[in-house]
Design a protein around this motif. Structure first.
Motif, PDB file in Angstrom:
ATOM      1  N   CYS A   1       0.840  -1.206   0.000  1.00 41.50           N
ATOM      2  CA  CYS A   1       0.000   0.000   0.000  1.00 41.50           C
ATOM      3  C   CYS A   1       0.872   1.251   0.000  1.00 41.50           C
ATOM      4  CB  CYS A   1      -0.882  -0.026   1.239  1.00 41.50           C
ATOM      5  SG  CYS A   1      -1.650   1.576   1.506  1.00 41.50           S
TER       6      CYS A   1
ATOM      7  N   ARG B   1       0.224   4.116   1.134  1.00 43.11           N
ATOM      8  CA  ARG B   1       0.174   4.831   2.423  1.00 43.11           C
ATOM      9  C   ARG B   1       1.066   4.154   3.451  1.00 43.11           C
ATOM     10  NH1 ARG B   1      -1.519   8.845   5.377  1.00 43.11           N
ATOM     11  NH2 ARG B   1      -2.224   8.492   7.496  1.00 43.11           N
ATOM     12  N   LEU B   2       1.109   2.834   3.433  1.00 42.09           N
ATOM     13  CA  LEU B   2       2.015   2.121   4.335  1.00 42.09           C
ATOM     14  C   LEU B   2       3.460   2.551   4.050  1.00 42.09           C
ATOM     15  CD1 LEU B   2       2.570  -0.186   6.419  1.00 42.09           C
ATOM     16  CD2 LEU B   2       2.820  -1.698   4.455  1.00 42.09           C
TER      17      LEU B   2
ATOM     18  N   CYS C   1      -5.009   5.776   0.210  1.00 45.76           N
ATOM     19  CA  CYS C   1      -5.397   4.389   0.470  1.00 45.76           C
ATOM     20  C   CYS C   1      -6.162   3.848  -0.735  1.00 45.76           C
ATOM     21  CB  CYS C   1      -6.287   4.337   1.707  1.00 45.76           C
ATOM     22  SG  CYS C   1      -7.086   2.752   1.946  1.00 45.76           S
ATOM     23  N   PRO C   2      -5.678   2.765  -1.343  1.00 42.48           N
ATOM     24  CA  PRO C   2      -6.402   2.244  -2.503  1.00 42.48           C
ATOM     25  C   PRO C   2      -7.699   1.536  -2.138  1.00 42.48           C
ATOM     26  CG  PRO C   2      -4.448   0.929  -2.060  1.00 42.48           C
ATOM     27  CD  PRO C   2      -4.453   2.049  -1.076  1.00 42.48           C
ATOM     28  N   ARG C   3      -7.914   1.274  -0.849  1.00 39.91           N
ATOM     29  CA  ARG C   3      -9.134   0.544  -0.461  1.00 39.91           C
ATOM     30  C   ARG C   3     -10.242   1.447   0.058  1.00 39.91           C
ATOM     31  NH1 ARG C   3      -7.480  -5.269   1.556  1.00 39.91           N
ATOM     32  NH2 ARG C   3      -5.450  -5.304   0.586  1.00 39.91           N
TER      33      ARG C   3
ATOM     34  N   GLY D   1     -10.287  -0.074   4.616  1.00 39.59           N
ATOM     35  CA  GLY D   1      -9.107  -0.192   5.480  1.00 39.59           C
ATOM     36  C   GLY D   1      -8.519  -1.592   5.454  1.00 39.59           C
ATOM     37  N   CYS D   2      -7.394  -1.773   6.075  1.00 35.65           N
ATOM     38  CA  CYS D   2      -6.825  -3.122   6.145  1.00 35.65           C
ATOM     39  C   CYS D   2      -5.760  -3.198   7.224  1.00 35.65           C
ATOM     40  CB  CYS D   2      -6.274  -3.548   4.793  1.00 35.65           C
ATOM     41  SG  CYS D   2      -4.702  -2.816   4.412  1.00 35.65           S
TER      42      CYS D   2
ATOM     43  N   PHE E   1      -2.575  -3.530   7.208  1.00 35.98           N
ATOM     44  CA  PHE E   1      -1.192  -3.082   7.047  1.00 35.98           C
ATOM     45  C   PHE E   1      -0.880  -1.768   7.760  1.00 35.98           C
ATOM     46  CE2 PHE E   1      -1.500  -5.738   3.086  1.00 35.98           C
ATOM     47  CZ  PHE E   1      -0.789  -6.783   3.631  1.00 35.98           C
ATOM     48  N   CYS E   2      -1.782  -0.812   7.687  1.00 34.53           N
ATOM     49  CA  CYS E   2      -1.433   0.487   8.281  1.00 34.53           C
ATOM     50  C   CYS E   2      -2.096   0.748   9.613  1.00 34.53           C
ATOM     51  CB  CYS E   2      -1.726   1.622   7.316  1.00 34.53           C
ATOM     52  SG  CYS E   2      -3.462   1.991   7.208  1.00 34.53           S
TER      53      CYS E   2
HETATM   54  S1  SF4 Z   1      -5.985   0.578   5.080  1.00 36.40           S
HETATM   55 FE1  SF4 Z   1      -4.579  -0.757   3.943  1.00 36.40          FE
HETATM   56  S2  SF4 Z   1      -4.842  -0.095   1.885  1.00 36.40           S
HETATM   57 FE2  SF4 Z   1      -5.647   1.556   3.173  1.00 36.40          FE
HETATM   58  S3  SF4 Z   1      -3.974   2.952   3.612  1.00 36.40           S
HETATM   59 FE3  SF4 Z   1      -3.954   1.463   5.180  1.00 36.40          FE
HETATM   60  S4  SF4 Z   1      -2.522  -0.077   4.494  1.00 36.40           S
HETATM   61 FE4  SF4 Z   1      -3.156   1.067   2.766  1.00 36.40          FE
END
Ligand code: SF4
Length: 282
Positions: A23, A25-26, A246-248, A252-253, A255-256
């Motif tokens: 990601c 943002r990560l 953030c591509p999602r 959210g997910c 990773f961050c």
């Molecule tokens: S939620 Fe996941 S995809 Fe979105 S910014 Fe955080 S790491 Fe990236």
């Protein structure tokens, strides 16, 4: 033509490009963002990371010694010393029991190496390096520098060639699409003259050696460049230009989330890391 400015270059590595691929943002949070209060980058320590660091330090530390005496070292003593650096909260351990479990796993990995050190007693080569990790200009036009530290490079005298080895301390196998081997191949080709003829992952938990097919060098360069250029473009756009969005979206997910927790005042600062980052447990 004037030489490109190394300090203005975008430095890319397996881990920073790995962050970016997970990601953007990560990537931003781990590799660019600086806490306005301390002026330092941040990172999160976890038990798995600390186990990996301690085992890697012991094994990679062997490269300091000549091959004929290298295996005389007491690796369990070396491991104890390395463990001291990650013990307790600074290693991300939340309880004594958790730390003991991880330490036991580390000791088992070291015993595995003691019982069968495989190629660790053979001749090795090292890539040239000064203060920074071994690095070279992936593209002078784009001012991109690729850097990385290869765990172990065995010299194969019969073929006057090299065997790249990566020590694995996690339970999961490396993803087939990983850029790790392409990056290592590019580093070896750029920084020394011998051909790389073999590459292996050594999974220390299961003592399994997995020999990997070497990537084609042109494909390796193309694959690494593709990601490196994306990283560069995202940095040029910056946060305000949407380079690290953030591509999602709302979803959210995982990773961050720990990093966002820290940005919102959560987590616990447990000291400074090797690269002067603020280390947190979340
Ligand atoms: S939620 Fe996941 S995809 Fe979105 S910014 Fe955080 S790491 Fe990236």
């Amino acid at each position: 033509m004037a030489l490109p400015d190394k300090y203005k270059a975008v430095w890319v590595s397996h881990s920073s490009m790995g962050d970016f691929l997970k990601c953007p943002r990560l990537y931003y949070l781990r590799n660019i963002y600086k806490d306005p209060k301390t002026g330092r980058k941040m990172n999160i320590v976890t038990p798995a990371l600390s186990l990996g660091v301690a085992v890697h330090e012991v094994l990679e530390g062997l490269a300091k010694f000549p091959s004929d005496v290298r295996l005389n070292r007491n690796l369990l003593d070396d491991f104890e010393k390395e463990w001291e650096k990650v013990t307790g909260e600074k290693g991300g351990f939340k309880s004594k029991e958790e730390e003991e479990d991880y330490k036991k796993r580390g000791i088992e990995m070291i015993k595995t190496v003691i019982n069968n050190p495989r190629f660790l007693g053979n001749k090795i080569i090292k890539l040239p390096q000064e203060k920074m990790n071994p690095n070279f200009y992936l593209s002078e036009d784009d001012n991109l520098i690729l850097n990385g530290l290869i765990d172990w490079i065995e010299y194969l005298p019969k073929t006057d060639s090299l065997h790249i080895i990566d020590f694995k301390t996690g339970k999961n196998e490396e993803n087939e699409k990983s850029l790790q081997l392409p990056i290592y191949l590019l580093l070896c080709n750029a920084l020394q003259k011998r051909k790389v003829s073999k590459a292996s992952y050594w999974y220390l938990d299961s003592d399994k050696i997995v020999e990997k097919e070497l990537p084609d060098k042109d494909e390796a360069r193309r694959d690494v460049m593709e990601v490196a250029i994306k990283v560069k473009e995202a940095r040029e756009k910056g946060v305000t230009g949407g380079g690290f969005n953030c591509p999602r979206g709302e979803e959210g997910c995982i990773f961050c989330r720990p990093f966002e927790t820290i940005l919102n005042g959560g987590g616990k600062n447990v000291g400074l890391g090797a690269f002067n980052q603020d280390l947190y447990i979340v």
